[in-house]
Design an enzyme around this catalytic site. Structure first.
Site, short mmCIF file in Angstrom:
data_model
loop_
_atom_site.label_atom_id
_atom_site.label_comp_id
_atom_site.label_asym_id
_atom_site.label_seq_id
_atom_site.Cartn_x
_atom_site.Cartn_y
_atom_site.Cartn_z
N GLU A 44 0.84 -1.22 0.00
CA GLU A 44 0.00 0.00 0.00
C GLU A 44 0.87 1.26 0.00
O GLU A 44 0.57 2.25 0.66
CB GLU A 44 -0.95 0.02 1.20
CG GLU A 44 -1.92 -1.13 1.26
CD GLU A 44 -2.77 -1.22 0.01
OE1 GLU A 44 -2.59 -2.19 -0.75
OE2 GLU A 44 -3.57 -0.32 -0.22
C1 LIG Z 1 3.60 -9.58 0.64
C2 LIG Z 1 3.24 -8.54 -0.37
C3 LIG Z 1 1.90 -8.36 -0.72
C4 LIG Z 1 1.55 -7.43 -1.70
N1 LIG Z 1 0.23 -7.30 -2.07
C5 LIG Z 1 -0.08 -6.55 -3.17
C6 LIG Z 1 -1.40 -6.55 -3.73
O1 LIG Z 1 -2.32 -7.19 -3.19
N2 LIG Z 1 -1.62 -5.84 -4.85
C7 LIG Z 1 -0.66 -5.11 -5.48
O2 LIG Z 1 -0.93 -4.51 -6.50
N3 LIG Z 1 0.60 -5.06 -4.96
C8 LIG Z 1 0.91 -5.77 -3.84
N4 LIG Z 1 2.18 -5.77 -3.33
C9 LIG Z 1 3.20 -4.98 -4.00
C10 LIG Z 1 3.65 -3.76 -3.19
O3 LIG Z 1 2.65 -2.81 -3.16
C11 LIG Z 1 4.97 -3.27 -3.83
O4 LIG Z 1 5.96 -4.21 -3.46
C12 LIG Z 1 5.33 -1.89 -3.40
O5 LIG Z 1 4.46 -0.98 -3.97
C13 LIG Z 1 6.77 -1.51 -3.80
O6 LIG Z 1 6.99 -1.77 -5.13
P1 LIG Z 1 8.30 -2.58 -5.58
O7 LIG Z 1 8.32 -3.84 -4.78
O8 LIG Z 1 8.30 -2.72 -7.07
O9 LIG Z 1 9.52 -1.71 -5.11
P2 LIG Z 1 10.23 -0.50 -5.87
O10 LIG Z 1 9.22 0.46 -6.38
O11 LIG Z 1 11.18 -1.08 -6.86
O12 LIG Z 1 11.01 0.18 -4.68
C14 LIG Z 1 12.22 -0.35 -4.12
C15 LIG Z 1 12.70 0.61 -3.05
O13 LIG Z 1 12.93 1.92 -3.61
C16 LIG Z 1 12.19 2.91 -2.91
N5 LIG Z 1 11.73 3.95 -3.85
C17 LIG Z 1 11.09 3.77 -5.02
N6 LIG Z 1 10.80 4.97 -5.58
C18 LIG Z 1 11.27 5.92 -4.72
C19 LIG Z 1 11.29 7.36 -4.73
N7 LIG Z 1 10.75 8.06 -5.72
N8 LIG Z 1 11.87 7.98 -3.68
C20 LIG Z 1 12.43 7.30 -2.65
N9 LIG Z 1 12.45 5.93 -2.59
C21 LIG Z 1 11.87 5.26 -3.62
C22 LIG Z 1 10.99 2.17 -2.33
O14 LIG Z 1 10.45 2.86 -1.23
C23 LIG Z 1 11.62 0.83 -1.94
O15 LIG Z 1 12.25 0.96 -0.70
C24 LIG Z 1 2.57 -6.65 -2.32
C25 LIG Z 1 3.89 -6.81 -1.93
C26 LIG Z 1 4.24 -7.74 -1.00
C27 LIG Z 1 5.69 -7.91 -0.64
#
Ligand SMILES: Cc1cc2nc3c(=O)[nH]c(=O)nc-3n(C[C@H](O)[C@H](O)[C@H](O)COP(=O)(O)OP(=O)(O)OC[C@H]3O[C@@H](n4cnc5c(N)ncnc54)[C@H](O)[C@@H]3O)c2cc1C
Length: 415
Positions: free
Chosen positions: A392
């Protein structure tokens, strides 16, 4: 105005929920942590009739209100939801995340759907004999925090008047439960015009067992291991025309598109914060109980300079917990009274994620070797806590939203 008084009816419901949390969920928390892909059937089967009855009552109110569902006065359903989520997560977050019901998919339908669509898609959660789940899929391999860069497409087939979905979604909570193991649905966010960026993004209700939808086995996770987390692939999956949430006209202003996704978060972020607070409370109580058994009890009357290091740590943990809980209630209160809460929703989610991570880490630390062992629950609570910093919207993304709102920057100016 924040009213801290919990209505008596809700207090009784909370007591019942506490019984389920302490007698059904907590004793099985370790088992489901160690059997990741098994479903917590005791909790699911016990809670489903209760959820269905509540949904039935809500559906009847909705039907009676017809196309004018705006209620007068506060909407206490949101407060109820937050308090119950806190209690169930106190029991065990992994099992709570398997709770049947419309879930995140329901939040999306509420935020972006027309009244007709709400009646149509949410009715199953009030009627089905067997448990039903909803889910929501935004995240893709190359579109996480920046989900406006999503690549899943929805193309209208003018001959059949159906949307054809192609793409892949990852990390989807309750994806298998909603699409394969029940008669549920997943709200899938996809672009109808990849060149249009955010403006092209719309949401589609994809029903369970839709041909062309493949659900791959869940992740091997660090925490919330009982939760169902899967990859969903769409290969020419056909979805009826009126399953696009909002207007049936893709270019019409009333189709909320990306704005609908953001509105989903206004309700779901306080819910995640509440879940974090349930874990934090469990960790605090657990730590205090184990320390008391060893003869360490906080003396709140003692002057600050006479406190022991352990007492200071416990007081600090409690302060973090209380401040995050108050922020969560503030974000919820705005929803109850129908006010915008974008800033408060991100604030409480960012703060609760940080607080629960620190509190549970400290619990493991204070409890020594047993705190770090699988014999006690502290290490599990620490693992379960971390997800609240990630889904979220990560902590960083929520802090960006807070900073933009407070400093008056646009998305382009502060990213
Ligand atoms: C157990 C689990 C359940 C989930 N359930 C759902 C679901 O039901 N539906 C769904 O759609 N998604 C779901 N997600 C996905 C989750 O919402 C994403 O993992 C999350 O939004 C982060 O995206 P990412 O993993 O691609 O990380 P990335 O976007 O690649 O980020 C990696 C790191 O970089 C940081 N970062 C990225 N951009 C910036 C910025 N501009 N400034 C500073 N820092 C930044 C992030 O904060 C993070 O620490 C789930 C994830 C998990 C692990």
């Amino acid at each position: 105005m924040i009213d801290f008084e919990i209505p008596e009816k809700l207090l009784n419901e909370l007591k019942m929920t506490e019984m389920v949390a302490s007698q059904v969920m907590r004793p099985r928390a370790r088992y489901y942590d160690e059997h990741e892909h098994e479903r917590p059937k005791e909790f699911i089967n016990m809670i489903w009739p209760v959820i269905r009855e509540q949904n039935k009552a809500q559906m009847e109110r909705r039907r009676a209100n017809g196309s004018a569902p705006r209620r007068e006065g506060p909407n206490t359903a949101m407060l109820r939801m937050v308090l119950l989520i806190e209690m169930l997560s106190w029991g065990d977050t992994g099992q709570y995340l398997c709770m049947p019901g419309s879930g995140l998919g329901g939040f999306a339908v509420e935020a972006a759907g027309t009244e007709e669509q709400k009646l149509k898609f949410l009715a199953r959660f009030a009627e089905e004999e067997k448990p039903v789940w909803g889910s929501m899929a935004i995240t893709e391999p190359d579109a996480g925090s920046d989900n406006s860069s999503m690549r899943t497409t929805a193309v209208l087939d003018p001959d059949s008047n159906e949307w054809i979905l192609n793409g892949e979604k990852i990390f989807i909570t309750s994806g298998s439960l909603s699409l394969c193991e029940s008669n549920g649905f997943c709200v899938v966010w996809a672009t109808v015009d990849p060149k249009a960026g955010r403006a092209g993004i719309k949401s589609f209700v994809v029903d369970a067992h839709t041909p062309g939808v493949t659900v791959s086995p869940g992740l091997d996770k660090f925490g919330i291991r009982a939760s169902d987390t899967v990859v969903i692939s769409f290969q020419d999956a056909r979805v009826p025309f009126d399953h696009m949430l909002g207007s049936v006209e893709p270019k019409a202003k009333s189709s909320k598109g990306f704005r609908g996704a953001m509105q989903t978060f206004d309700a779901s972020r306080p819910a995640v914060a509440a879940s974090a607070m349930g874990i934090a409370r469990a960790a605090l109580e657990y730590t205090k109980e184990k320390l008391a058994e060893a003869g360490v009890v906080v003396d709140y009357e003692k002057p600050r300079h006479l406190l022991t290091a352990v007492e200071r740590d416990l007081i600090e943990m409690e302060a973090q917990y209380k401040s995050a809980w108050l922020l969560t209630l503030k974000a919820t209160e705005a929803l109850v009274y129908g006010r915008g809460n974008r800033l408060e929703a991100s604030m409480c989610k960012a703060h609760a994620g940080t607080a629960v991570t620190r509190i549970t880490q400290k619990a493991v630390e204070l409890l020594g070797p047993l705190g770090y062992s699988r014999e006690w629950l502290a290490e599990k609570l620490m693992r379960d806590a971390k997800i609240n910093d990630i889904y979220e919207g990560t902590r960083q993304i929520n802090l960006l939203i807070v900073a933009r709102a407070i400093l008056g920057y646009t998305r382009r100016e502060l990213k």
